[in-house]
Design an enzyme around this catalytic site. Structure first.
Site, PDB file in Angstrom:
ATOM      1  N   LYS A  11      40.124  25.278  68.289  1.00 15.14           N
ATOM      2  CA  LYS A  11      40.323  24.234  67.286  1.00 15.14           C
ATOM      3  C   LYS A  11      40.100  22.424  67.484  1.00 15.14           C
ATOM      4  O   LYS A  11      41.488  22.865  68.235  1.00 15.14           O
ATOM      5  CB  LYS A  11      40.261  24.605  65.586  1.00 15.14           C
ATOM      6  CG  LYS A  11      40.920  24.277  65.509  1.00 15.14           C
ATOM      7  CD  LYS A  11      41.842  23.372  64.446  1.00 15.14           C
ATOM      8  CE  LYS A  11      43.142  23.025  64.302  1.00 15.14           C
ATOM      9  NZ  LYS A  11      44.420  21.921  64.363  1.00 15.14           N
ATOM     10  N   LEU A  99      46.381  22.740  68.683  1.00 13.37           N
ATOM     11  CA  LEU A  99      44.598  23.421  68.702  1.00 13.37           C
ATOM     12  C   LEU A  99      44.410  24.522  67.879  1.00 13.37           C
ATOM     13  O   LEU A  99      43.257  25.580  68.329  1.00 13.37           O
ATOM     14  CB  LEU A  99      44.018  23.744  69.807  1.00 13.37           C
ATOM     15  CG  LEU A  99      44.342  22.329  71.145  1.00 13.37           C
ATOM     16  CD1 LEU A  99      44.192  23.015  72.604  1.00 13.37           C
ATOM     17  CD2 LEU A  99      43.648  21.828  71.250  1.00 13.37           C
ATOM     18  N   ASP A 136      45.015  27.575  58.665  1.00 16.80           N
ATOM     19  CA  ASP A 136      44.001  27.305  59.399  1.00 16.80           C
ATOM     20  C   ASP A 136      42.294  28.637  59.876  1.00 16.80           C
ATOM     21  O   ASP A 136      41.817  28.315  60.247  1.00 16.80           O
ATOM     22  CB  ASP A 136      44.204  26.899  60.895  1.00 16.80           C
ATOM     23  CG  ASP A 136      44.594  25.477  60.694  1.00 16.80           C
ATOM     24  OD1 ASP A 136      44.917  25.077  59.749  1.00 16.80           O
ATOM     25  OD2 ASP A 136      45.682  24.544  61.095  1.00 16.80           O
TER      26      ASP A 136
END
Ligand code: ATP
Length: 281
Positions: A11, A99, A136
């Protein structure tokens, strides 16, 4: 079913506002997040004994500290299933890069094992388990474009963006998420960008999105790691807009086309940075 293969997508944070530090030590955030085509590959192979085995590439722990392993163990504990799995993980997403690689692996294991172990968990139940694995992880389960709130675990899907081409650049520095958040409190409050990004997403033009990128942790990480500022300056001059993802150190820029992304990739190769050409998914 004896095995499943799946991809765990990274992401990026298109906009990240840090609102405050909470009593529990976590930070209250608002962030617009987006799945990108950079991905790890996972293969889950059924074991009839309850053993969890992990083999993986890359510079990550190979034991119960690995998020892919922890996801399988938690699912086993929650469901009391007497089955096991051999997890084969091929890392492509750079580690500790902002990420969300570990979170992506954890979400993919939850999704994959729900099928392999025939658990029949609903998306809601899987999201609850994902929230226990990390802030996340729930977003990684859903993917696409979303607004994250709370410490990240409250996820609201947004209309999908069209295809955008991006150039990701990671300077070779080790950034600790905890260190960046700790330093954040000593910085003057930054400009919130999330509301502006939400508006840009409604407009759906690459230019509007590029002009609304923002990350309140970027000045902090740039101060701690001058390489972040260097990459930002370079990408800022060669793309429609650039910003750091998460707590860094990766910075990405939005470009008009794949061709432009490949040209830029060539030019970046002379720098001591890792570069990835990706698109939104
Ligand atoms: P975060 O902001 O959560 O630290 P990140 O995207 O910056 O996320 P990750 O690549 O997810 O970083 O790695 C963060 C830490 O998690 C590293 O210290 C790494 O050793 C550990 N880790 C555990 N399992 C994994 C995994 N499967 N993939 C990557 N890192 C993992």
């Amino acid at each position: 079913m004896q095995a499943v293969s799946l991809k765990a997508y990274a992401k990026i944070n298109l906009a990240l506002d840090v609102l405050r530090r909470r009593e529990d030590g976590y930070h209250e955030i608002r962030s617009v997040v987006q799945t990108i085509s950079l991905a790890d590959d996972l293969r889950l192979i059924l074991k009839d004994s309850p053993e969890i085995q992990l083999v993986c590439t890359g510079d990550v722990p190979r034991d119960e500290r690995n998020l892919a392993y922890r996801a399988a163990r938690l699912l086993q504990e929650e469901t009391q299933i007497p089955k096991g799995v051999r997890i084969e993980l091929e890392k492509t997403i750079p580690v500790g890069a902002g990420l969300g690689g570990g979170s992506a692996d954890a979400a993919a294991v939850v999704k994959g094992l729900n099928d392999l172990w025939e658990l029949g968990l609903s998306e809601r139940e899987m999201l609850r388990i994902c929230a226990r694995l990390g802030s996340d992880v729930p977003f990684c389960l859903l993917g696409g474009t979303a607004l994250m709130q709370g410490r990240g675990e409250v996820v609201e899907p947004l209309p999908r963006l069209g295809e955008l081409w991006l150039v990701l650049v990671r300077p070779r520095v080790q950034v600790s998420t905890a260190q960046v958040y700790r330093a954040w409190s000593q910085f003057p409050p930054g400009q919130p960008m999330v509301d502006r990004m939400l508006e840009a997403i409604r407009l759906r033009t690459p230019m509007a999105i590029a002009q609304s990128l923002g990350n309140m942790l970027e000045p902090v990480a740039s101060c701690l790691f001058p390489e972040v500022a260097q990459v930002k300056w370079f990408l800022g001059n060669h793309t429609l807009g650039a910003v750091m993802s998460g707590s860094g150190p990766t910075v990405f820029g939005i470009v008009e086309s794949e061709e432009e992304a490949r040209d830029l990739e060539e030019r970046i190769k002379s720098h001591p940075w890792d570069v990835f050409v990706v698109r939104t998914v």
